[in-house]
Motif scaffolding. Structure first.
Motif, mmCIF file in Angstrom:
data_model
loop_
_atom_site.group_PDB
_atom_site.id
_atom_site.type_symbol
_atom_site.label_atom_id
_atom_site.label_comp_id
_atom_site.label_asym_id
_atom_site.label_seq_id
_atom_site.Cartn_x
_atom_site.Cartn_y
_atom_site.Cartn_z
ATOM 1 N N ASP A 137 0.641 -1.273 0.082
ATOM 2 C CA ASP A 137 -0.153 -0.027 0.044
ATOM 3 C C ASP A 137 0.769 1.264 -0.212
ATOM 4 O O ASP A 137 1.847 1.312 0.687
ATOM 5 N N VAL A 138 0.343 2.196 -0.826
ATOM 6 C CA VAL A 138 1.092 3.444 -0.649
ATOM 7 C C VAL A 138 0.182 4.480 -0.202
ATOM 8 O O VAL A 138 -1.081 4.508 -0.467
ATOM 9 N N VAL A 139 0.780 5.362 0.882
ATOM 10 C CA VAL A 139 -0.205 6.094 1.781
ATOM 11 C C VAL A 139 0.313 7.578 1.563
ATOM 12 O O VAL A 139 1.670 7.697 1.496
ATOM 13 N N THR A 140 -0.658 8.580 1.318
ATOM 14 C CA THR A 140 -0.072 9.925 1.324
ATOM 15 C C THR A 140 -0.365 10.700 2.447
ATOM 16 O O THR A 140 -1.511 10.574 3.209
ATOM 17 N N ILE A 141 0.398 11.595 2.845
ATOM 18 C CA ILE A 141 0.083 12.343 4.252
ATOM 19 C C ILE A 141 0.309 13.848 3.577
ATOM 20 O O ILE A 141 1.324 14.309 3.118
ATOM 21 N N LEU A 142 -0.728 14.654 4.114
ATOM 22 C CA LEU A 142 -0.713 15.979 3.828
ATOM 23 C C LEU A 142 -0.743 16.689 5.151
ATOM 24 O O LEU A 142 -1.750 16.878 6.053
ATOM 25 N N ILE A 143 0.381 17.603 5.377
ATOM 26 C CA ILE A 143 0.581 18.358 6.435
ATOM 27 C C ILE A 143 0.184 19.884 6.322
ATOM 28 O O ILE A 143 0.693 20.424 5.134
ATOM 29 N N VAL A 144 -0.600 20.313 6.956
ATOM 30 C CA VAL A 144 -1.052 21.755 7.055
ATOM 31 C C VAL A 144 -0.235 22.345 7.968
ATOM 32 O O VAL A 144 -0.429 22.500 9.280
ATOM 33 N N ASN A 145 0.631 23.276 7.680
ATOM 34 C CA ASN A 145 1.547 23.870 8.421
ATOM 35 C C ASN A 145 1.070 25.332 8.856
ATOM 36 O O ASN A 145 1.156 26.162 8.216
ATOM 37 N N SER A 146 0.108 25.057 9.866
ATOM 38 C CA SER A 146 -0.710 26.460 10.185
ATOM 39 C C SER A 146 -0.112 27.542 10.685
ATOM 40 O O SER A 146 -0.597 28.270 10.698
ATOM 41 N N ASP A 147 1.246 27.311 11.208
ATOM 42 C CA ASP A 147 1.823 28.508 12.017
ATOM 43 C C ASP A 147 2.980 28.844 10.933
ATOM 44 O O ASP A 147 3.795 29.626 11.283
ATOM 45 N N TYR A 148 3.123 28.343 9.598
ATOM 46 C CA TYR A 148 4.157 28.690 8.887
ATOM 47 C C TYR A 148 5.501 28.596 9.410
ATOM 48 O O TYR A 148 6.267 29.357 9.194
ATOM 49 N N VAL A 149 5.818 27.588 10.223
ATOM 50 C CA VAL A 149 6.886 27.392 10.611
ATOM 51 C C VAL A 149 8.045 27.117 9.885
ATOM 52 O O VAL A 149 7.444 26.134 8.704
ATOM 53 N N SER A 150 9.162 26.658 10.266
ATOM 54 C CA SER A 150 10.189 26.268 9.334
ATOM 55 C C SER A 150 10.053 24.826 9.291
ATOM 56 O O SER A 150 9.651 24.118 10.026
ATOM 57 N N PRO A 151 10.227 24.153 8.128
ATOM 58 C CA PRO A 151 10.188 22.757 7.770
ATOM 59 C C PRO A 151 10.956 21.895 8.491
ATOM 60 O O PRO A 151 11.038 20.770 8.990
ATOM 61 N N SER A 152 12.080 22.445 9.036
ATOM 62 C CA SER A 152 13.194 21.865 10.260
ATOM 63 C C SER A 152 12.456 21.324 11.134
ATOM 64 O O SER A 152 12.999 20.351 11.732
ATOM 65 N N ASN A 153 11.373 21.978 11.682
ATOM 66 C CA ASN A 153 10.538 21.750 12.649
ATOM 67 C C ASN A 153 9.821 20.061 12.529
ATOM 68 O O ASN A 153 9.323 19.500 13.483
ATOM 69 N N PHE A 154 9.557 19.883 11.277
ATOM 70 C CA PHE A 154 9.023 18.546 10.813
ATOM 71 C C PHE A 154 9.961 17.439 10.960
ATOM 72 O O PHE A 154 9.567 16.318 10.711
ATOM 73 N N SER A 155 11.235 17.724 10.528
ATOM 74 C CA SER A 155 12.210 16.717 10.239
ATOM 75 C C SER A 155 12.227 15.639 11.415
ATOM 76 O O SER A 155 12.328 14.297 10.938
#
Length: 438
Positions: A211-229
């Protein structure tokens, strides 16, 4: 007498938190004027305002690529020419990778092996490109809580995936030095950390190798993507994360599901704002590779027009995947409070196969307008409709396959029914208290 005004203000503030469904307005919004129709509900005593346009539209900065960047020519060649075959000795199933780009029902082009293993539930999908499949999206997937009008789903993510959801979306907020999954505000509905949620998703992906799964992250606070790594890496999701060979990916650049499965890169992660694919290649910028129909819709006609990103041409839209937002909202106006909540009372129609305002009608209209079906159908309470699994029936029709009808979880309407009761009682209390101030 001074207590009542203060009490009223406090309750109004709590009401704004408790009832709010302005899912992405914290992203930064551009409030627009709308033509509204006002009606009075004499039973509950509150005012309902409906509108033909969305009240607010997220207005983050969109990434615009003037040129494309080839990240890996090796992966390009592998994706374009793959004809690999794998089999599992335990079940004696065969998976064939062909790189097919069919826009309709896919058929095997391999003479050396015949695929017997389903990909995302259907053998027909294995040879189709990722961009040539319609998937059902659980809007605000983590927000499952009884008696809360901030909820959007009945079942948690593991059950969602078991039932056939193949894209999950959610708001993510920077809170207490971490990324949390919160609905509008972490004081309203906080479902825990992103890392914990992604750990659950990763466990499911690991247990379901086809199975292939897609995740869509809504970065509500416009923070740097480094916070998600860190959450992506610590959860183990990074091991399955697909990294495109090209930035951005056009409609025909995507690999087939079998190619993704054979390489083990079966998680596609999008972020709506602030993505930096050069620094974090597994965190894909959504709007340079996908567009969306009107956000947080109030309009039951569900137009299939481009709303985000703004300003793209028809040619550009035709070269990207797209998501149909089909989560109907109800606008509540009380005094100076203007909020949106899921219109749960009409969910059986909204998620239905046919009829005005249905998912089936919108999907067919989109297919007619754009000469191809939506890639993603975003819905609230996916398990409800004119029958259990009606949203998956619509997706199957778009994919030209037959839906098995095996859905969904354990039947429960407690979340929505109790939410409506809670809403009515809260409005009634506000009405009583405010009457003292007149």
């Amino acid at each position: 007498m001074k207590i009542l005004p203060c009490l009223s203000i406090w309750i109004l503030a709590q009401c704004a938190y408790t009832l709010a469904e302005t899912t992405d307005t914290t992203e930064g919004t551009d409030t627009t004027s709308t033509t509204t129709t006002t009606t009075s509900d004499t039973t509950s005593g509150y005012i309902v305002v409906t509108s033909e346009t969305s009240v607010a539209v997220p207005t983050g900065d969109y990434i615009t690529y003037t040129t494309t960047e080839i990240v890996s020519s090796t992966e390009l060649n592998a994706t374009a020419t793959s004809n690999a075959t794998t089999s599992t000795t335990a079940t004696d199933v065969v998976l064939v990778g062909t790189g097919s780009s069919s826009n309709s029902t896919a058929t095997s082009s391999s003479t050396s092996a015949t695929n017997t293993q389903a990909c995302n539930g259907y053998t027909e999908f294995c040879e189709r490109k990722y961009s040539n499949i319609t998937m059902v999206t659980a809007h605000n997937s983590p927000f499952v809580k009884k008696n809360s009008v901030a909820a959007n789903q009945d079942y948690k993510v593991t059950q969602q995936l078991n039932d056939g959801i193949r894209m999950v979306s959610f708001e993510a907020h920077y809170y207490e030095d971490d990324i949390y999954l919160c609905h509008t505000s972490c004081e309203l509905l906080n479902m825990g950390t992103l890392e914990a949620y992604l750990t659950t998703v990763t466990k499911w992906i690991k247990k379901n190798p086809y199975d292939v799964v897609t995740i869509l992250i809504v970065n509500s606070d416009y923070v740097s993507p480094s916070n998600f790594s860190a959450p992506i890496q610590n959860s183990g999701l990074v091991d399955y994360a697909y990294e495109p060979w090209k930035i951005p990916m056009s409609l025909d650049d995507w690999p087939t599901l079998s190619d993704m499965i054979l390489t083990g890169k079966r998680a596609v992660i999008f972020m709506d704002y602030e993505a930096d694919q050069a620094e974090y290649p597994y965190l894909l910028d959504e709007f340079s590779q996908m567009w969306e129909t009107p956000f947080s819709p109030l309009n039951r006609s569900f137009p299939c027009t481009v709303q985000r990103p703004t300003g793209i041409s028809t040619t550009q839209a035709n070269n990207r995947m797209y998501m149909a937002n089909h989560n109907l909202n109800l606008e509540i106006v009380f005094d100076d409070i203007d909020i949106l909540i899921p219109d749960s009372a009409q969910i059986n129609v909204t998620n239905a196969v046919s009829g005005y305002g249905s998912l089936g009608v919108m999907a067919n209209n989109c297919r007619s307008d754009w000469d191809r079906p939506p890639n993603f159908l975003l819905v609230d309470y996916y398990n409800d409709g004119n029958f259990a699994g009606s949203v998956f029936e619509v997706a199957a029709d778009m994919n030209n396959v037959t839906y098995s009808g095996d859905c969904c979880g354990t039947s429960s309407d407690a979340v929505k029914v109790n939410s409506i009761i809670t809403l009515s009682l809260t409005i009634a209390v506000l009405t009583t208290l405010l009457s003292y101030l007149v």
